[in-house]
Motif scaffolding. Structure first.
Motif, PDB file in Angstrom:
ATOM      1  N   PHE A  38      45.432  41.403  36.441  1.00 43.22           N
ATOM      2  CA  PHE A  38      43.971  41.482  36.465  1.00 43.22           C
ATOM      3  C   PHE A  38      43.518  42.529  37.478  1.00 43.22           C
ATOM      4  CE2 PHE A  38      45.145  37.269  35.013  1.00 43.22           C
ATOM      5  CZ  PHE A  38      44.455  37.226  33.807  1.00 43.22           C
ATOM      6  N   SER A  39      44.429  43.491  37.763  1.00 44.82           N
ATOM      7  CA  SER A  39      44.101  44.469  38.797  1.00 44.82           C
ATOM      8  C   SER A  39      43.201  45.580  38.267  1.00 44.82           C
ATOM      9  CB  SER A  39      45.387  45.068  39.373  1.00 44.82           C
ATOM     10  OG  SER A  39      46.124  45.660  38.332  1.00 44.82           O
ATOM     11  N   PHE A  41      39.949  46.439  35.775  1.00 43.85           N
ATOM     12  CA  PHE A  41      38.846  45.811  35.064  1.00 43.85           C
ATOM     13  C   PHE A  41      38.742  46.367  33.651  1.00 43.85           C
ATOM     14  CE2 PHE A  41      34.352  45.480  33.833  1.00 43.85           C
ATOM     15  CZ  PHE A  41      34.181  44.111  33.969  1.00 43.85           C
ATOM     16  N   GLY A  43      37.120  44.129  31.238  1.00 45.35           N
ATOM     17  CA  GLY A  43      35.982  43.396  30.694  1.00 45.35           C
ATOM     18  C   GLY A  43      36.469  42.432  29.636  1.00 45.35           C
ATOM     19  N   GLU A  44      35.938  41.227  29.685  1.00 51.67           N
ATOM     20  CA  GLU A  44      36.324  40.205  28.716  1.00 51.67           C
ATOM     21  C   GLU A  44      35.926  40.652  27.312  1.00 51.67           C
ATOM     22  OE1 GLU A  44      38.180  37.442  29.039  1.00 51.67           O
ATOM     23  OE2 GLU A  44      37.843  37.556  26.893  1.00 51.67           O
ATOM     24  N   ARG A  49      31.787  36.633  25.496  1.00 53.15           N
ATOM     25  CA  ARG A  49      30.761  37.086  26.435  1.00 53.15           C
ATOM     26  C   ARG A  49      29.412  36.440  26.242  1.00 53.15           C
ATOM     27  NH1 ARG A  49      30.848  43.333  28.049  1.00 53.15           N
ATOM     28  NH2 ARG A  49      33.078  43.645  28.280  1.00 53.15           N
TER      29      ARG A  49
ATOM     30  N   HIS B  41      45.561  40.871  44.229  1.00 49.71           N
ATOM     31  CA  HIS B  41      45.226  42.184  43.664  1.00 49.71           C
ATOM     32  C   HIS B  41      44.383  42.096  42.397  1.00 49.71           C
ATOM     33  CE1 HIS B  41      47.860  43.749  46.665  1.00 49.71           C
ATOM     34  NE2 HIS B  41      48.786  42.903  46.255  1.00 49.71           N
ATOM     35  N   VAL B  42      43.447  41.146  42.389  1.00 52.97           N
ATOM     36  CA  VAL B  42      42.540  40.999  41.261  1.00 52.97           C
ATOM     37  C   VAL B  42      41.386  41.986  41.446  1.00 52.97           C
ATOM     38  CG1 VAL B  42      40.865  39.415  40.216  1.00 52.97           C
ATOM     39  CG2 VAL B  42      43.139  38.593  40.859  1.00 52.97           C
ATOM     40  N   ASP B  43      40.942  42.607  40.366  1.00 56.20           N
ATOM     41  CA  ASP B  43      39.783  43.503  40.444  1.00 56.20           C
ATOM     42  C   ASP B  43      38.587  42.748  41.009  1.00 56.20           C
ATOM     43  OD1 ASP B  43      38.502  46.192  39.247  1.00 56.20           O
ATOM     44  OD2 ASP B  43      37.113  44.525  38.945  1.00 56.20           O
ATOM     45  N   ARG B  45      35.473  42.755  40.439  1.00 55.25           N
ATOM     46  CA  ARG B  45      34.503  42.205  39.494  1.00 55.25           C
ATOM     47  C   ARG B  45      34.974  40.878  38.906  1.00 55.25           C
ATOM     48  NH1 ARG B  45      34.006  48.173  37.277  1.00 55.25           N
ATOM     49  NH2 ARG B  45      35.994  48.100  38.348  1.00 55.25           N
ATOM     50  N   TYR B  46      36.255  40.795  38.531  1.00 54.97           N
ATOM     51  CA  TYR B  46      36.793  39.520  38.038  1.00 54.97           C
ATOM     52  C   TYR B  46      36.734  38.462  39.151  1.00 54.97           C
ATOM     53  CZ  TYR B  46      38.939  41.828  33.951  1.00 54.97           C
ATOM     54  OH  TYR B  46      39.170  42.497  32.783  1.00 54.97           O
ATOM     55  N   GLY B 221      31.262  40.557  30.906  1.00 52.29           N
ATOM     56  CA  GLY B 221      32.707  40.423  30.794  1.00 52.29           C
ATOM     57  C   GLY B 221      33.422  40.265  32.124  1.00 52.29           C
ATOM     58  N   TYR B 222      32.717  39.812  33.186  1.00 51.89           N
ATOM     59  CA  TYR B 222      33.343  39.605  34.500  1.00 51.89           C
ATOM     60  C   TYR B 222      34.083  38.271  34.563  1.00 51.89           C
ATOM     61  CZ  TYR B 222      30.549  43.250  36.928  1.00 51.89           C
ATOM     62  OH  TYR B 222      29.977  44.405  37.361  1.00 51.89           O
ATOM     63  N   ILE B 223      33.763  37.370  33.604  1.00 50.89           N
ATOM     64  CA  ILE B 223      34.349  36.029  33.698  1.00 50.89           C
ATOM     65  C   ILE B 223      35.527  35.908  32.752  1.00 50.89           C
ATOM     66  CG2 ILE B 223      33.886  33.557  33.416  1.00 50.89           C
ATOM     67  CD1 ILE B 223      31.092  34.097  34.478  1.00 50.89           C
ATOM     68  N   GLU B 224      36.698  35.820  33.360  1.00 55.18           N
ATOM     69  CA  GLU B 224      37.977  35.836  32.655  1.00 55.18           C
ATOM     70  C   GLU B 224      38.543  34.412  32.738  1.00 55.18           C
ATOM     71  OE1 GLU B 224      40.595  38.353  30.660  1.00 55.18           O
ATOM     72  OE2 GLU B 224      38.811  39.051  31.647  1.00 55.18           O
ATOM     73  N   GLU B 226      41.408  32.991  32.355  1.00 49.88           N
ATOM     74  CA  GLU B 226      42.680  32.801  33.071  1.00 49.88           C
ATOM     75  C   GLU B 226      42.476  32.696  34.581  1.00 49.88           C
ATOM     76  OE1 GLU B 226      42.291  34.964  30.679  1.00 49.88           O
ATOM     77  OE2 GLU B 226      43.942  34.771  29.239  1.00 49.88           O
ATOM     78  N   LEU B 227      41.440  33.383  35.093  1.00 45.88           N
ATOM     79  CA  LEU B 227      41.174  33.365  36.532  1.00 45.88           C
ATOM     80  C   LEU B 227      40.187  32.274  36.902  1.00 45.88           C
ATOM     81  CD1 LEU B 227      40.658  37.139  37.278  1.00 45.88           C
ATOM     82  CD2 LEU B 227      42.397  35.657  38.257  1.00 45.88           C
ATOM     83  N   ALA B 228      39.131  32.164  36.099  1.00 49.32           N
ATOM     84  CA  ALA B 228      38.049  31.239  36.449  1.00 49.32           C
ATOM     85  C   ALA B 228      38.524  29.790  36.434  1.00 49.32           C
ATOM     86  CB  ALA B 228      36.865  31.428  35.500  1.00 49.32           C
TER      87      ALA B 228
END
Lengths: 116, 278
Positions: A38-39, A41, A43-44, A49, B41-43, B45-46, B221-224, B226-228
């Motif tokens: 996830f390094s 971006f 966008g989902e 969305r 190392h997550v972006d 925005r995510y 699209g910031y909400i993923e 797998e992470l959230a």
């Protein structure tokens, strides 16, 4: 009224957490062995969305969409609380606060449904 | 690293963030973003998207216990929410145009300020002075239950509080945090509300503000998932355990640990921001 609000918040968080837990477990069962990255971006995907698309995809049984639907339920919990607060002010015939609560609710719904 | 290991490690880290946040009363959101970006190392925005989700979870979870006690001043909450939701939507709108290095530096500054505030002794600032004229017109003054019956309070500095709340909403959206420290600044310092009223009312507002920006970020699209999902469940679990432990824990030493963690994270965020490493 406050009892109802307390119960609603509790129920909202518990239901959201349960949906997220089920979706998350399905997701790990399916994709758990894949490499996490996830390094960067990207966008989902557009399927996950918007509220409508998430709901439609979740009903096909897709693990990621079910998880995302749980997250949408969680985001909706404070929105529902503001909606109930609006009802309380309407019952009290408190015009000023009916107006202010309507503004807050409209901004929240705008953020959740319309902003691209 | 596989998604399974990744999710497990993030859930454990988030659990401790939620635990420390609940025990110190400063919220876990401020640790989640640096943890995801620096350690995993997550972006950015995510990380912001996942953190906002956890902020809503802890706020709504805690609010369920708070609303029954009658401390929350709904009029003040709603009035200030007008400022925080506009701030949050504005922040979310401009977030895409701000370079991540600038956001990292801003995050570092907010972390340093949080550390500074957490070391200061809290002094009750509530008062019975004549209220601000707007407080009378908007019927913001109130009372709350104490051991000796209902205690009335007046509200000061209404315009300052409102403007500060706009900034709190903006910071919440830009950084994915609850901005509890800024909200306390507005409510305790400027408006001089009693602690119990400001804490519970600010908790109500944190969830609503985070919901405003989380909605926008969902579309971006910031909400993923797998992470959230590990962040949300981890922080929520930590916050629930923290609330139980609060009775027995020694919060003074915990507060020092929390402050040390926050200072280290601040230094790293400032360094990464300045060198463009995020």
């Amino acid at each position: 009224m406050e009892q109802v609000v307390g119960r609603l918040l509790q129920a909202g968080v518990l239901i959201a957490a349960a949906v997220v837990a089920v979706g998350g477990a399905m997701l790990l069962a399916r994709d758990g062995h894949e490499i996490a990255d996830f390094s960067v971006f990207r966008g989902e995907s557009s399927l996950l969305r918007s509220v409508g698309a998430i709901a439609r995809t979740a009903f096909t049984g897709d693990a990621r969409a079910i998880t995302q639907a749980g997250i949408v339920l969680l985001i909706a919990t404070p929105v529902a609380r503001v909606a109930l607060t609006l009802v309380a002010f309407v019952v009290q015939r408190d015009r000023l606060y009916v107006g202010l609560t309507t503004i807050v609710l409209a901004l929240l719904l705008y953020g959740l449904f319309w902003v691209g | 690293m596989s998604i399974l290991t990744f999710a497990a490690l993030i859930a454990i880290g988030s659990f401790f963030a939620g635990l420390l946040g609940a025990l110190t009363g400063l919220g876990g959101g401020i640790i989640v973003v640096p943890m995801l970006t620096l350690a995993f190392h997550v972006d950015l925005r995510y990380a912001i998207g996942a953190s906002l989700v956890s902020v809503i979870a802890t706020s709504s979870g805690a609010a369920a216990a708070y609303v029954r006690e009658g401390f929350t001043n709904l009029r003040i909450g709603i009035f200030l929410e007008v400022a925080t939701t506009i701030g949050a939507l504005g922040g979310a709108a401009v977030a895409g145009f701000i370079p991540t290095s600038a956001l990292a530096i801003l995050f570092g500054v907010v972390l340093l300020y949080t550390a500074y505030r957490s070391l200061q002794s809290h002094q009750e600032q509530s008062t019975n002075d004549p209220p601000h004229p707007w407080a009378v017109r908007m019927r913001l003054n109130g009372s709350y239950p104490t051991a000796h019956g209902m205690q009335a309070y007046t509200v000061q500095g209404v315009p300052t509080g409102f403007v500060t709340m706009f900034a709190a909403g903006m910071l919440s959206a830009l950084l994915g945090i609850g901005s509890g420290v800024v909200k306390v600044l507005a409510m305790d310092r400027a408006m001089r509300l009693p602690f119990k009223v400001s804490t519970t009312t600010s908790n109500f507002m944190i969830g609503v503000t985070a919901a405003a920006s989380a909605g926008v970020y969902l579309h971006r699209g910031y909400i993923e998932p797998e992470l959230a999902f590990p962040v949300m469940l981890g922080v929520l679990g930590g916050a629930l355990v923290g609330a139980r432990l609060l009775v027995v824990a020694r919060t003074r030493s915990l507060r020092l640990i929390f402050t040390a963690v926050v200072v280290i994270l601040a230094a790293e965020m400032l360094y990464k921001g300045a060198t463009g490493g995020l």
